[in-house]
Scaffold this active site. Structure first.
Site, PDB file in Angstrom:
ATOM      1  N   GLU A  30     -39.218 -15.156  31.883  1.00  0.00           N
ATOM      2  CA  GLU A  30     -39.864 -14.961  30.580  1.00  0.00           C
ATOM      3  C   GLU A  30     -38.751 -14.935  29.552  1.00  0.00           C
ATOM      4  O   GLU A  30     -37.842 -14.108  29.642  1.00  0.00           O
ATOM      5  CB  GLU A  30     -40.655 -13.641  30.546  1.00  0.00           C
ATOM      6  N   CYS A  35     -40.388 -10.591  21.769  1.00  0.00           N
ATOM      7  CA  CYS A  35     -40.454 -12.014  22.109  1.00  0.00           C
ATOM      8  C   CYS A  35     -41.726 -12.638  21.553  1.00  0.00           C
ATOM      9  O   CYS A  35     -41.789 -13.836  21.323  1.00  0.00           O
ATOM     10  CB  CYS A  35     -40.388 -12.184  23.617  1.00  0.00           C
ATOM     11  N   GLU A  65     -34.731 -19.021  17.783  1.00  0.00           N
ATOM     12  CA  GLU A  65     -35.157 -17.621  17.796  1.00  0.00           C
ATOM     13  C   GLU A  65     -34.088 -16.749  17.149  1.00  0.00           C
ATOM     14  O   GLU A  65     -32.919 -16.820  17.515  1.00  0.00           O
ATOM     15  CB  GLU A  65     -35.375 -17.161  19.235  1.00  0.00           C
ATOM     16  N   LYS A 100     -31.515  -4.458  37.778  1.00  0.00           N
ATOM     17  CA  LYS A 100     -30.432  -4.368  36.784  1.00  0.00           C
ATOM     18  C   LYS A 100     -31.012  -4.386  35.366  1.00  0.00           C
ATOM     19  O   LYS A 100     -31.475  -5.410  34.876  1.00  0.00           O
ATOM     20  CB  LYS A 100     -29.454  -5.548  36.921  1.00  0.00           C
TER      21      LYS A 100
HETATM   22  P1  NDP Z   1     -30.004 -11.775  27.693  1.00  0.00           P
HETATM   23  O1  NDP Z   1     -30.402 -13.040  28.340  1.00  0.00           O
HETATM   24  O2  NDP Z   1     -28.704 -11.697  27.028  1.00  0.00           O
HETATM   25  O3  NDP Z   1     -30.025 -10.587  28.749  1.00  0.00           O
HETATM   26  C1  NDP Z   1     -31.112 -10.338  29.588  1.00  0.00           C
HETATM   27  C2  NDP Z   1     -30.610  -9.699  30.861  1.00  0.00           C
HETATM   28  O4  NDP Z   1     -29.821 -10.646  31.578  1.00  0.00           O
HETATM   29  C3  NDP Z   1     -29.717  -8.481  30.620  1.00  0.00           C
HETATM   30  O5  NDP Z   1     -29.944  -7.519  31.620  1.00  0.00           O
HETATM   31  C4  NDP Z   1     -28.325  -9.088  30.757  1.00  0.00           C
HETATM   32  O6  NDP Z   1     -27.309  -8.159  31.073  1.00  0.00           O
HETATM   33  C5  NDP Z   1     -28.560 -10.055  31.901  1.00  0.00           C
HETATM   34  N1  NDP Z   1     -27.532 -11.088  32.028  1.00  0.00           N
HETATM   35  C6  NDP Z   1     -26.661 -11.540  31.096  1.00  0.00           C
HETATM   36  N2  NDP Z   1     -25.837 -12.471  31.639  1.00  0.00           N
HETATM   37  C7  NDP Z   1     -26.197 -12.617  32.933  1.00  0.00           C
HETATM   38  C8  NDP Z   1     -25.731 -13.418  34.033  1.00  0.00           C
HETATM   39  N3  NDP Z   1     -24.713 -14.269  33.903  1.00  0.00           N
HETATM   40  N4  NDP Z   1     -26.336 -13.291  35.208  1.00  0.00           N
HETATM   41  C9  NDP Z   1     -27.382 -12.449  35.378  1.00  0.00           C
HETATM   42  N5  NDP Z   1     -27.845 -11.637  34.394  1.00  0.00           N
HETATM   43  C10 NDP Z   1     -27.277 -11.733  33.186  1.00  0.00           C
HETATM   44  O7  NDP Z   1     -31.194 -11.369  26.711  1.00  0.00           O
HETATM   45  P2  NDP Z   1     -31.259 -10.078  25.779  1.00  0.00           P
HETATM   46  O8  NDP Z   1     -31.090  -8.831  26.556  1.00  0.00           O
HETATM   47  O9  NDP Z   1     -30.390 -10.332  24.615  1.00  0.00           O
HETATM   48  O10 NDP Z   1     -32.802 -10.088  25.360  1.00  0.00           O
HETATM   49  C11 NDP Z   1     -33.281 -10.780  24.275  1.00  0.00           C
HETATM   50  C12 NDP Z   1     -33.992 -12.042  24.730  1.00  0.00           C
HETATM   51  O11 NDP Z   1     -35.035 -11.726  25.640  1.00  0.00           O
HETATM   52  C13 NDP Z   1     -34.684 -12.752  23.585  1.00  0.00           C
HETATM   53  O12 NDP Z   1     -34.407 -14.134  23.665  1.00  0.00           O
HETATM   54  C14 NDP Z   1     -36.157 -12.500  23.826  1.00  0.00           C
HETATM   55  O13 NDP Z   1     -37.020 -13.464  23.333  1.00  0.00           O
HETATM   56  C15 NDP Z   1     -36.226 -12.425  25.305  1.00  0.00           C
HETATM   57  N6  NDP Z   1     -37.396 -11.671  25.716  1.00  0.00           N
HETATM   58  C16 NDP Z   1     -38.442 -12.360  26.251  1.00  0.00           C
HETATM   59  C17 NDP Z   1     -39.599 -11.725  26.614  1.00  0.00           C
HETATM   60  C18 NDP Z   1     -40.693 -12.482  27.262  1.00  0.00           C
HETATM   61  O14 NDP Z   1     -41.449 -11.886  27.986  1.00  0.00           O
HETATM   62  N7  NDP Z   1     -40.802 -13.772  27.046  1.00  0.00           N
HETATM   63  C19 NDP Z   1     -39.762 -10.271  26.425  1.00  0.00           C
HETATM   64  C20 NDP Z   1     -38.594  -9.636  25.891  1.00  0.00           C
HETATM   65  C21 NDP Z   1     -37.456 -10.330  25.545  1.00  0.00           C
HETATM   66  P3  NDP Z   1     -26.467  -7.442  29.869  1.00  0.00           P
HETATM   67  O15 NDP Z   1     -27.365  -6.430  29.330  1.00  0.00           O
HETATM   68  O16 NDP Z   1     -25.285  -6.867  30.487  1.00  0.00           O
HETATM   69  O17 NDP Z   1     -26.129  -8.527  28.891  1.00  0.00           O
END
Ligand code: NDP
Length: 477
Positions: free
Chosen positions: A246, A280, A379, A171
């Site tokens: 992550e 990130c 963040e 997903k």
């Molecule tokens: P989110 O946590 O909002 O979303 C990440 C994924 O989780 C998306 O596919 C999202 O779907 C999905 N999701 C949301 N709600 C649920 C749920 N209840 N159950 C299961 N899946 C769910 O993060 P962002 O997409 O906003 O990404 C930004 C964040 O990611 C930042 O905090 C960043 O630091 C972190 N990040 C970390 C990295 C690392 O390697 N440490 C690398 C890149 C980013 P949907 O798109 O529909 O919301």
């Protein structure tokens, strides 16, 4: 406009398209992508479960060939896929092509890993008994990815999952389905059997949640926010499944008096502001010792003045738009919070207009920040960084480590003593000396500590820790 379907059990299915909007030009629809339901997610998991026995026993040459073919096609289409990435996420075209090449390199690396899977043979402590230690795939893996690396993060989860013989339900983030659809299409055409890789685009709260609630996923690998990561962890413990998280960062870059100023400024500008600060591993806390502080701030401000914020596809753009309206609101809220907290706005802070309607924000630098301010602890995930003034190396190290996060940390110094000490004493998973905190290799482990990560490392041969389970077998000679 053509609807891009989900891939479930080897069939392209679905309706109810959602428009993928270009953040550089919100009048432009990048594509129309199907939205899966919770039932679709369940069907995809069942398909992956049915496909697992055969795929887990498939020949390594078959896995190698499919991953290699995928790498070759991604590389051959790097300009086209890079353009798609830049249009859906807002990264500049050179950055987007670079990320596309990275994705090909990852598939290529794991094509090789499929041929290198090794175990161990040891003598037993008892006579005439041999012990074999082997790695086996774990089962159906749920892959949930964020929007900020739309082609690299899916690659670094899908490639090892398939390489080691797992099946997948994937997903992607709802904001950026385009690159995910493209790599799934490539893998499908490269010859993956039905059900081995399933794509379920759609909302996290629906599709992602259905994956979390499934008893049939043997593992979930997740990249995203700390909040969602905690939900993944809680649901995975409930279902007794493996999980790997992550999450966010608040990465420090220490600049010492003896730093090469040009090296320090280039590293800070790159890791704080390129990719619109939406990495990130971005450095959002610049921890600078007194002797170089004013020179560093002046030079970094001059550098920021030269950075062009514009359409991601325009030649000469250094910083593309923020990904969407919600993230832009988060960034501008934090800029207001920084001012209220008493930090000094040294550069930027304003949204800007360009030829087309988009989410453009100036790179923003605060000075006179403390490490206790919210802008230093939380963040932001935008092109916003703060300078924190410190007395000496010891205070810089203490401030760098004083954070709930621990993904990446950097130091700019010409002192071998301080560089060596920092590498050993930084509480981050990745440490950079005279380099940006962002920008990593694909063949070595990636990951952090504290609230940034949980579980074993991603990438390189360390990926096997998560995507396989170890078996110990004893045989009487
Ligand atoms: P989110 O946590 O909002 O979303 C990440 C994924 O989780 C998306 O596919 C999202 O779907 C999905 N999701 C949301 N709600 C649920 C749920 N209840 N159950 C299961 N899946 C769910 O993060 P962002 O997409 O906003 O990404 C930004 C964040 O990611 C930042 O905090 C960043 O630091 C972190 N990040 C970390 C990295 C690392 O390697 N440490 C690398 C890149 C980013 P949907 O798109 O529909 O919301």
């Amino acid at each position: 406009m053509t609807l891009h379907h989900n891939l479930i059990a080897g069939e392209w299915v679905g309706s109810n398209g959602v428009e993928n909007i270009n953040p550089s030009n919100t009048n432009e629809v990048v594509g129309l992508y199907a939205t899966a339901s919770a039932d679709d997610a369940k069907t995809a998991i069942a398909a992956a479960k049915a496909a697992f026995p055969a795929w887990s026993r498939s020949g390594i040459l078959e896995r190698h060939a499919i991953l290699k073919k995928t790498a070759d096609e991604i590389l051959a289409r790097k300009e086209e896929l890079g353009k798609l990435l830049a249009r859906e996420e807002g990264k500049t075209l050179p950055e987007a092509i670079g990320e596309t090449i990275r994705s090909a390199q990852i598939f290529d690396f794991f094509a090789g890993e499929a041929l290198r899977l090794a175990g161990e043979v040891l003598p037993s402590v008892c006579l005439n008994i041999g012990v074999e230690i082997t790695r086996e795939p774990i089962g159906v893996i749920g892959i949930i990815t964020p929007w900020n690396f739309p082609i690299a993060i899916p690659a670094w989860k899908i490639a090892p999952a398939l390489c080691y013989g797992n099946t997948v339900v994937f997903k992607p983030a709802e904001l950026v389905p385009g690159c995910s659809w493209a790599i799934v299409d490539i893998l499908h055409r490269a010859g993956l059997p039905k059900g081995v890789l399933n794509l379920v685009m759609g909302k996290g709260s629906v599709v992602g949640q259905a994956m979390l609630d499934s008893p049939d996923l043997a593992g979930i690998t997740f990249t995203g926010s700390t909040g969602t990561g905690k939900r993944v962890a809680a649901a995975s413990i409930e279902h007794n499944r493996k999980f790997q998280l992550e999450m966010g960062g608040k990465n420090p870059m220490v600049v010492l008096d003896d730093a090469d100023l040009t090296v320090a400024v280039e590293a800070a500008a790159n890791s704080g502001f390129f990719s619109t600060g939406q990495r990130c591993t971005a450095s959002s806390r610049l921890i600078v010792t007194e002797g170089i502080h004013d020179k560093f701030v002046a030079a970094l401000t001059e550098k920021l003045k030269t950075l062009v914020v514009d359409d991601a596809l325009k030649a000469g753009t250094h910083i593309g738009p923020v990904v969407d309206e919600r993230q832009l609101a988060t960034d501008t809220d934090y800029i207001a919070i920084g001012k209220q907290e008493g930090a000094k706005l040294a550069f930027g802070g304003e949204t800007i207009k360009r030829d087309n309607p988009g989410f453009y924000l100036q790179p923003t630098l605060f000075t006179e920040a403390t490490n206790q301010m919210r802008i230093s602890r939380e963040e932001i995930f935008g092109p916003v960084a703060s300078v924190i003034r410190v007395k000496d190396y010891e205070e810089a190290l203490a401030v760098a480590n004083d954070t709930p996060f621990g993904l990446s940390a950097g130091i700019a110094t010409t002192s071998l003593k301080h560089a060596t000490h920092f590498k050993r004493n930084s509480e981050a998973g990745m440490v950079m000396v005279n380099l940006p905190t962002a920008g990593v290799d694909f063949h070595v482990p990636f990951g952090g500590r504290k609230a940034s990560s949980f579980g074993s490392r991603e990438q390189g041969k360390y990926a096997a820790e998560f995507f396989t389970v170890v078996k110990t077998a004893y045989t009487l000679a």
